[in-house]
Design a protein around this motif. Sequence first.
Motif, PDB file in Angstrom:
ATOM      1  N   ARG A  89       0.841  -1.204   0.000  1.00  0.00           N
ATOM      2  CA  ARG A  89       0.000   0.000   0.000  1.00  0.00           C
ATOM      3  C   ARG A  89       0.871   1.248   0.000  1.00  0.00           C
ATOM      4  NH1 ARG A  89      -5.361  -0.968  -1.272  1.00  0.00           N
ATOM      5  NH2 ARG A  89      -6.083  -2.876  -0.237  1.00  0.00           N
ATOM      6  N   GLY A  90       0.392   2.292  -0.671  1.00  0.00           N
ATOM      7  CA  GLY A  90       1.134   3.539  -0.726  1.00  0.00           C
ATOM      8  C   GLY A  90       1.053   4.303   0.578  1.00  0.00           C
ATOM      9  N   GLU A 107       7.032  12.026  -1.606  1.00  0.00           N
ATOM     10  CA  GLU A 107       6.487  11.545  -2.877  1.00  0.00           C
ATOM     11  C   GLU A 107       5.823  12.649  -3.684  1.00  0.00           C
ATOM     12  OE1 GLU A 107       2.752   8.842  -3.528  1.00  0.00           O
ATOM     13  OE2 GLU A 107       4.478   7.527  -3.212  1.00  0.00           O
ATOM     14  N   PRO A 158       2.255  10.640  -8.606  1.00  0.00           N
ATOM     15  CA  PRO A 158       3.312  11.061  -7.717  1.00  0.00           C
ATOM     16  C   PRO A 158       4.366  11.871  -8.440  1.00  0.00           C
ATOM     17  CG  PRO A 158       3.537   8.733  -8.232  1.00  0.00           C
ATOM     18  CD  PRO A 158       2.228   9.179  -8.775  1.00  0.00           C
TER      19      PRO A 158
END
Length: 396
Positions: A275-276, A328, A393
């Motif tokens: 997961r980010g 990011e 991103p």
Amino acid sequence: MFTSYRRILGYPGTLRFSMAGLLARLPISMVGLGIVLLVSAATGRYGVAGAVSAAYMFANAGLAILQGRLLDRFGQGRVLTAASLGFAVAVILLVVAVQADWPIGTTYVFAALAGGCLPQVGSAVRARWSHVLDQPGQVQTAYALEAVLDEAVFILGPIVVTVLATVWHPVAGIVVAVVACVSGTLWFTSQRATEPPAHARSGATGPRGDMPWPTVIPLAVVCAALGVLFGAAEVTTVAFADERAHKAVSGALLALWALGSLASGVITGAVHWRRGPSVRVRWGALAMACAMSPLAFVGTLPLMGLTLFVAGFAIAPTMIAAMSLTEEVVPAGRLTEGMAIMQTGLVAGVAPGATLSGLVVDHQGASAAYLVSVAAGIVAALAGLAIPRQRAPYRH
């Protein structure tokens, strides 16, 4: 498990600048408490001591973003060197003002100057990691390492300054903090090979200068709410131990809380997350609120220590995700400024959290005051929901 850490520390210069950053960050957890110990010993008035310390902290929070912007624009070497020397001079003048019984107004001024000049090494270290490393997974491991070192700072710093101030002299703790700041910062800035380049046009408009405010603002609110949570929990824990006639144990309880965070930080850096960071911020903030909920129902010191240790596991992963998300989405030319915004949110939330929880303690007792931390965690979780889910991103 530690392969990820060995890999990033194998890059030339990374171990040296990280250790320099650790030394330079020690004043973060030493000076505020050191001011309280110094001023209270000289005046016998804890109210004045707390107010002087608050002037230091508010100035630090207010000027951190400006210093971050200067770091991006003029480079770490020049800005951090000047800031460390300004910090040293201001703290020395503060000590002289207290010891020589100068008008109390000068003490507030010097405290504010010291707070405003405190080098933002934490933000600079993370910006340097982002410059040296080019893989997101490695950057996350580096941020996890710095989160662990932050916890070490907050465990060791208060112990060192308290022992020096009470066993040796009230000035001793602050002097050690100044020496650590100046020597660590100069060591850090002397390592030019790993320093990110200055971006003279970091404030300009355009794809490399635009700050992604739709993400930055709710993320800063998350950090501020967590700052409230931290400030409230610290005061409440001291009051909880005091209610049970063991106030001295409060330091050990808070150390267990930090130890839980340190352990989770080590694990976070070694894990490959699917997961980010935006998803992890939302779940982490919710976990913080849930982890603090049982504290209001704990009645004994041993059980409180265990509960705080477990609750600490939610801290580092959330903070690492917040810094990873900042890295990011924020342009390279404004990365230190972006990091400073998050750090400012944390610092700015501590004092209101401590004040609010203190009021609840006075009227309802320590157990009820833990609900302030729960409420702050809920606010953080709600702010996390406002972070955009779909975005491209930024590529550094």
